[in-house]
Structure formats: C-alpha cells, structure tokens
Scaffold this motif. Structure first.
Motif, PDB file in Angstrom:
ATOM      1  N   CYS A  27     -57.387  17.406  43.231  1.00 35.04           N
ATOM      2  CA  CYS A  27     -56.021  17.117  42.801  1.00 35.04           C
ATOM      3  C   CYS A  27     -55.365  18.369  42.220  1.00 35.04           C
ATOM      4  CB  CYS A  27     -56.035  16.007  41.761  1.00 35.04           C
ATOM      5  SG  CYS A  27     -54.402  15.522  41.170  1.00 35.04           S
ATOM      6  N   HIS A  32     -52.986  18.422  40.176  1.00 37.16           N
ATOM      7  CA  HIS A  32     -52.510  18.242  38.798  1.00 37.16           C
ATOM      8  C   HIS A  32     -53.451  18.909  37.803  1.00 37.16           C
ATOM      9  CE1 HIS A  32     -52.122  15.639  35.044  1.00 37.16           C
ATOM     10  NE2 HIS A  32     -51.069  16.436  35.053  1.00 37.16           N
ATOM     11  N   ALA A  33     -54.694  18.464  37.779  1.00 33.54           N
ATOM     12  CA  ALA A  33     -55.634  19.018  36.797  1.00 33.54           C
ATOM     13  C   ALA A  33     -57.043  19.174  37.347  1.00 33.54           C
ATOM     14  CB  ALA A  33     -55.642  18.169  35.540  1.00 33.54           C
ATOM     15  N   GLY A  34     -57.192  19.057  38.654  1.00 35.14           N
ATOM     16  CA  GLY A  34     -58.474  19.409  39.252  1.00 35.14           C
ATOM     17  C   GLY A  34     -59.487  18.305  39.442  1.00 35.14           C
ATOM     18  N   CYS A  35     -59.141  17.056  39.210  1.00 39.36           N
ATOM     19  CA  CYS A  35     -60.091  15.978  39.500  1.00 39.36           C
ATOM     20  C   CYS A  35     -60.215  15.806  41.014  1.00 39.36           C
ATOM     21  CB  CYS A  35     -59.611  14.669  38.881  1.00 39.36           C
ATOM     22  SG  CYS A  35     -59.659  14.658  37.078  1.00 39.36           S
ATOM     23  N   CYS A  71     -55.864   9.972  43.200  1.00 37.99           N
ATOM     24  CA  CYS A  71     -56.623  10.681  42.168  1.00 37.99           C
ATOM     25  C   CYS A  71     -56.914   9.709  41.026  1.00 37.99           C
ATOM     26  CB  CYS A  71     -55.835  11.874  41.635  1.00 37.99           C
ATOM     27  SG  CYS A  71     -56.723  12.716  40.300  1.00 37.99           S
ATOM     28  N   CYS A 131     -57.818  10.320  37.963  1.00 38.35           N
ATOM     29  CA  CYS A 131     -57.610  10.786  36.582  1.00 38.35           C
ATOM     30  C   CYS A 131     -56.282  10.347  35.980  1.00 38.35           C
ATOM     31  CB  CYS A 131     -57.764  12.296  36.515  1.00 38.35           C
ATOM     32  SG  CYS A 131     -59.480  12.802  36.746  1.00 38.35           S
ATOM     33  N   HIS A 132     -55.180  10.597  36.691  1.00 38.73           N
ATOM     34  CA  HIS A 132     -53.875  10.253  36.134  1.00 38.73           C
ATOM     35  C   HIS A 132     -52.988   9.551  37.152  1.00 38.73           C
ATOM     36  CE1 HIS A 132     -55.352  14.060  34.237  1.00 38.73           C
ATOM     37  NE2 HIS A 132     -55.301  13.271  33.189  1.00 38.73           N
ATOM     38  N   GLY A 133     -53.562   9.143  38.265  1.00 39.99           N
ATOM     39  CA  GLY A 133     -52.830   8.296  39.205  1.00 39.99           C
ATOM     40  C   GLY A 133     -52.000   8.989  40.266  1.00 39.99           C
ATOM     41  N   SER A 134     -52.125  10.284  40.419  1.00 42.05           N
ATOM     42  CA  SER A 134     -51.359  10.938  41.484  1.00 42.05           C
ATOM     43  C   SER A 134     -51.791  10.402  42.843  1.00 42.05           C
ATOM     44  CB  SER A 134     -51.576  12.454  41.459  1.00 42.05           C
ATOM     45  OG  SER A 134     -50.914  13.025  40.362  1.00 42.05           O
ATOM     46  N   PRO A 164     -48.496  12.470  38.367  1.00 45.37           N
ATOM     47  CA  PRO A 164     -47.894  13.689  37.833  1.00 45.37           C
ATOM     48  C   PRO A 164     -48.116  14.961  38.663  1.00 45.37           C
ATOM     49  CG  PRO A 164     -49.884  13.169  36.605  1.00 45.37           C
ATOM     50  CD  PRO A 164     -49.641  12.024  37.556  1.00 45.37           C
TER      51      PRO A 164
HETATM   52 FE1  FES Z   1     -55.161  14.129  39.448  1.00 45.41          FE
HETATM   53 FE2  FES Z   1     -54.224  14.363  36.977  1.00 45.41          FE
HETATM   54  S1  FES Z   1     -55.947  15.370  37.849  1.00 45.41           S
HETATM   55  S2  FES Z   1     -53.504  13.079  38.548  1.00 45.41           S
END
Ligand code: FES
Length: 151
Positions: free
Chosen positions: A93, A95-98, A110, A112-115, A128
């Motif tokens: 992802c 956004h933050a690498g998940c 994703c 982690c935060h729903g992207s 996000p």
């Molecule tokens: Fe994927 Fe935040 S790491 S939405």
C-alpha cells in the motif's frame, strides 16, 4: 531488544521485525529478489514495493482471464486483462506500506486503514492512500508467470 509491533497491521500480518531480524531477513530475501519487511513503529510495516529480481509466481493459468490474484507472500497482484495479457502491481500500500490482504471484485484492499485500489490499473479507489500501486513487469514464459525485471 524487544520487537516493535505494528498497531495498524491486520491480525494476519506478522509483527514487525527487529532491526537485527530485518537485516538477517534481507540477506535471505535478497536471494529471491524480495525486500524484507521493517516497521517504523508508527504507521505499520514498511516493505519494499517492487521485486528487484525475477519472481516465479507459478502456473500462468492460476490467474483466470478477467480476474486478479493476490500473491501476498510475494507482495504482488496479477491480473489477466485479456487472454495471455497480464498486468502486475505491487501489493504494498502506498499509504503507509502495509501489504494488501484481499482482492475482490476487481478491488485491492489494504487492511491497515481501508485504502482500495483498482486491480486492473493500480489506481486509488478509496483513500487514505493518494498514490497508485506501482506497476511491475510481468510475463508468461513456458506456462509460468514471472514478475519483476528480466534476469
Ligand atoms: Fe494501506 Fe494505510 S497502509 S491504508
């Protein structure tokens, strides 16, 4: 030394490795051309976005025409957009690498935060995350899918 956790990781995501473990893992992962996961302790695991060496993804017919498949361990998503035409994207992802945990109805999710991302283009469908998933070269050779740069 304690192992930091990644509070936003999905339950399926292994805890982030310590620096020592990452370095050991990087030495092993280098053989397969994959980066090791690390953690910044705030936003979740940080993983290399794309392979640096060819990655064998198995039988090409494992990705049906018109569908996408997540190769979570390899951190890749492959779609077969038309017979014999494949596209691949990083499953990391932006956004933050998940690492994405699901591909369903043409959407990459994703945990982690729903992207969400379009499995055929890598474009962001829901934040996000703001940036698309990076494209990865992929080809079918002798019935196998090979992703990443040529050897
Ligand atoms: Fe994927 Fe935040 S790491 S939405």
């Amino acid at each position: 030394m304690t192992t930091p956790s990644c509070p936003q990781s999905s339950p399926a995501e292994p805890p982030c490795a310590s620096r020592r473990t990452v370095l050991r893992g990087a030495a092993l992962a280098g053989v397969a051309g994959l980066g090791a996961a690390a953690c910044d302790g705030k936003t979740g695991p940080k993983a290399s976005a794309t392979p640096t060496a060819p990655v064998d993804l198995g039988a090409a017919d494992g990705v049906p025409v018109g569908q996408a498949k997540l190769f979570r361990e390899e951190r890749l998503i492959v779609t077969q957009t038309a017979p014999g035409e494949y596209k691949a994207f990083s499953a990391v992802c932006t956004h933050a690498g998940c690492v994405a945990d699901k591909v369903e109805n043409g959407k990459v999710r994703c945990p982690c935060h729903g992207s969400e991302f379009d499995a055929n283009t890598g474009k962001v469908l829901q934040g996000p995350a703001a940036d698309p998933l990076p494209s990865v070269p992929v080809r079918a050779a002798a019935g196998k899918l090979i992703a990443g740069p040529e050897a």
